[in-house]
Write an enzyme that holds these catalytic residues in place. Structure first.
Site, PDB file in Angstrom:
ATOM      1  N   HIS A 120     -37.264 -34.047  37.970  1.00  0.00           N
ATOM      2  CA  HIS A 120     -36.085 -34.828  38.465  1.00  0.00           C
ATOM      3  C   HIS A 120     -34.949 -34.707  37.349  1.00  0.00           C
ATOM      4  O   HIS A 120     -35.046 -34.240  36.371  1.00  0.00           O
ATOM      5  CB  HIS A 120     -36.719 -36.463  38.561  1.00  0.00           C
ATOM      6  CG  HIS A 120     -37.492 -36.517  39.648  1.00  0.00           C
ATOM      7  ND1 HIS A 120     -39.049 -36.176  39.664  1.00  0.00           N
ATOM      8  CD2 HIS A 120     -37.024 -37.096  40.808  1.00  0.00           C
ATOM      9  CE1 HIS A 120     -39.336 -36.774  40.703  1.00  0.00           C
ATOM     10  NE2 HIS A 120     -38.437 -37.203  41.333  1.00  0.00           N
ATOM     11  N   LYS A 168     -33.071 -40.351  35.728  1.00  0.00           N
ATOM     12  CA  LYS A 168     -34.300 -40.865  36.307  1.00  0.00           C
ATOM     13  C   LYS A 168     -34.840 -41.647  35.287  1.00  0.00           C
ATOM     14  O   LYS A 168     -34.946 -41.376  34.025  1.00  0.00           O
ATOM     15  CB  LYS A 168     -35.256 -40.080  36.797  1.00  0.00           C
ATOM     16  CG  LYS A 168     -36.297 -40.803  37.646  1.00  0.00           C
ATOM     17  CD  LYS A 168     -37.095 -39.890  38.477  1.00  0.00           C
ATOM     18  CE  LYS A 168     -38.279 -40.605  38.980  1.00  0.00           C
ATOM     19  NZ  LYS A 168     -38.186 -41.982  39.986  1.00  0.00           N
TER      20      LYS A 168
HETATM   21  P1  NAD Z   1     -28.847 -45.561  40.847  1.00  0.00           P
HETATM   22  O1  NAD Z   1     -29.021 -46.106  39.389  1.00  0.00           O
HETATM   23  O2  NAD Z   1     -28.029 -44.680  41.559  1.00  0.00           O
HETATM   24  O3  NAD Z   1     -28.651 -47.130  41.735  1.00  0.00           O
HETATM   25  C1  NAD Z   1     -29.460 -48.295  41.615  1.00  0.00           C
HETATM   26  C2  NAD Z   1     -28.474 -49.282  41.997  1.00  0.00           C
HETATM   27  O4  NAD Z   1     -28.998 -50.733  42.039  1.00  0.00           O
HETATM   28  C3  NAD Z   1     -26.957 -49.336  41.296  1.00  0.00           C
HETATM   29  O5  NAD Z   1     -25.904 -49.595  42.191  1.00  0.00           O
HETATM   30  C4  NAD Z   1     -27.229 -50.767  40.519  1.00  0.00           C
HETATM   31  O6  NAD Z   1     -25.798 -51.206  40.281  1.00  0.00           O
HETATM   32  C5  NAD Z   1     -27.943 -51.353  41.357  1.00  0.00           C
HETATM   33  N1  NAD Z   1     -28.625 -52.668  41.042  1.00  0.00           N
HETATM   34  C6  NAD Z   1     -28.924 -53.016  39.892  1.00  0.00           C
HETATM   35  N2  NAD Z   1     -29.204 -54.148  39.460  1.00  0.00           N
HETATM   36  C7  NAD Z   1     -29.396 -54.891  40.879  1.00  0.00           C
HETATM   37  C8  NAD Z   1     -29.538 -56.159  41.278  1.00  0.00           C
HETATM   38  N3  NAD Z   1     -29.897 -57.228  40.514  1.00  0.00           N
HETATM   39  N4  NAD Z   1     -29.153 -56.179  42.525  1.00  0.00           N
HETATM   40  C9  NAD Z   1     -28.834 -55.304  43.350  1.00  0.00           C
HETATM   41  N5  NAD Z   1     -28.592 -54.117  43.006  1.00  0.00           N
HETATM   42  C10 NAD Z   1     -28.745 -53.830  41.628  1.00  0.00           C
HETATM   43  O7  NAD Z   1     -30.380 -45.186  41.264  1.00  0.00           O
HETATM   44  P2  NAD Z   1     -31.133 -44.317  42.458  1.00  0.00           P
HETATM   45  O8  NAD Z   1     -31.096 -42.768  42.105  1.00  0.00           O
HETATM   46  O9  NAD Z   1     -30.250 -45.062  43.698  1.00  0.00           O
HETATM   47  O10 NAD Z   1     -32.547 -44.887  42.542  1.00  0.00           O
HETATM   48  C11 NAD Z   1     -32.980 -46.293  42.701  1.00  0.00           C
HETATM   49  C12 NAD Z   1     -34.484 -46.529  42.734  1.00  0.00           C
HETATM   50  O11 NAD Z   1     -34.816 -45.737  43.934  1.00  0.00           O
HETATM   51  C13 NAD Z   1     -35.317 -45.871  41.582  1.00  0.00           C
HETATM   52  O12 NAD Z   1     -36.336 -46.719  41.183  1.00  0.00           O
HETATM   53  C14 NAD Z   1     -35.453 -44.571  42.133  1.00  0.00           C
HETATM   54  O13 NAD Z   1     -36.739 -44.121  41.358  1.00  0.00           O
HETATM   55  C15 NAD Z   1     -35.983 -44.838  43.627  1.00  0.00           C
HETATM   56  N6  NAD Z   1     -35.817 -43.835  44.627  1.00  0.00           N
HETATM   57  C16 NAD Z   1     -37.039 -43.735  45.343  1.00  0.00           C
HETATM   58  C17 NAD Z   1     -36.709 -42.873  46.518  1.00  0.00           C
HETATM   59  C18 NAD Z   1     -37.925 -42.927  47.640  1.00  0.00           C
HETATM   60  O14 NAD Z   1     -37.974 -42.251  48.594  1.00  0.00           O
HETATM   61  N7  NAD Z   1     -38.705 -44.059  47.578  1.00  0.00           N
HETATM   62  C19 NAD Z   1     -36.160 -41.901  46.474  1.00  0.00           C
HETATM   63  C20 NAD Z   1     -35.028 -41.595  45.245  1.00  0.00           C
HETATM   64  C21 NAD Z   1     -35.000 -42.700  44.411  1.00  0.00           C
END
Ligand code: NAD
Length: 267
Positions: free
Chosen positions: A155, A159
């Protein structure tokens, strides 16, 4: 119309979910949530994520969603997701959770909280990976004890959790299929004079580099042959589309914890 709130709205995943929502019939963006110290709170979320004005202001309050949103799609942090799930379960709002990195105790809390609301939880929302989970189960059963099982995932450098939720899910599906307890057989790192590989271990290794969206390879290594099954995500849109499909699917479902295998009819 199903009213959808997105939490983590300005993040890598949340912004793609909002961008693709208008392709899904019957879904409308009702709210966009991000952390309370986000500089964009109060501003139009569309402008913040370069989509043009959408008429929805970025907010930090999940409490206010009652009566405004039917389903909350959550891709944020572990702490935020648990906090929002506690509120959603009290207020009767369905959830789609894509966040990864939960501990065993946190997973138990998720199970408990979803007794009262319908929730799809999946560490990987792509159709391809979920199909693979089904295939891996079959392959592991047929190959049995004679093939060494190793999982390698890669990744991007940003991450936060390792190994990925997807790699752990693959490992647990395989372990269950071959009758092993993952906690007893998982090997997450090797270094130094470690001796011969034990027959029953399942190796899970994580690579972090650059902007890799997500790659998983499961190796079944035998004597004289090796099977490798690989999935490569080339864009986050595959996960975003899965989350939107899950939100559509949840409409009208009873309380309980579902996964993408349920959504895709793979069970
Ligand atoms: P990212 O860091 O780009 O985005 C996370 C967002 O959450 C940011 O905008 C951040 O400000 C926000 N955030 C933080 N605290 C918060 C709160 N208290 N309330 C609301 N928002 C809040 O991360 P990302 O790449 O978008 O990934 C997010 C999560 O999704 C990770 O855990 C990642 O592993 C997971 N993910 C899952 C899949 C899937 O298919 N299930 C795919 C990709 C990523």
């Amino acid at each position: 119309m199903l009213r959808v709130a997105v939490s983590g709205a300005t993040g890598r995943m949340g912004s793609r979910i909002i961008a693709l929502m208008n392709e899904y019939e019957g879904l409308s963006l009702a709210a966009a949530i991000d952390r309370n110290d986000h500089p964009g709170i109060g501003k139009d979320v569309g402008s913040l994520i370069s989509l043009g004005e959408l008429g929805v202001r970025l907010s930090s309050s999940v409490e206010d969603l009652a009566g405004k949103a039917d389903v909350l799609i959550e891709f944020s942090s572990v702490a935020a997701t648990l906090e929002h799930l506690r509120i959603a379960s009290k207020k009767g709002i369905s959830m789609v959770i894509g966040t990864t990195g939960f501990s065993g105790d946190e997973m138990a809390e998720i199970k408990n909280l979803t007794r009262d609301i319908p929730c799809v939880f999946a560490p990987n929302m792509s159709v391809g990976v979920n199909l693979l989970l089904k295939v891996l189960r079959d392959v592991a059963v047929v190959l049995g004890e004679d093939y060494d099982i190793e999982i390698v995932e890669a990744h991007h450098r940003l991450k936060k959790d390792a190994p990925s939720g997807t790699a752990l899910k693959m490992a647990s599906v395989i372990a269950e299929a071959v009758g092993r307890n993952l906690e007893d057989v998982a090997v997450y790192a090797r270094h130094g004079i470690i001796g011969e590989r034990s027959k029953r271990e399942i190796g899970i290794q994580a690579i972090r580099a650059g902007d890799i969206v997500g790659e998983h390879t499961v190796i079944f290594g035998g004597l004289g042959e090796r099977i490798e099954i690989t999935h490569k995500a080339s864009s986050r849109d595959t996960f975003a589309r899965g989350a939107l499909r899950a939100a559509q699917w949840l409409s009208g479902k009873g309380p309980g914890l579902y996964d993408m295998q349920d959504v895709l009819g793979l069970k």
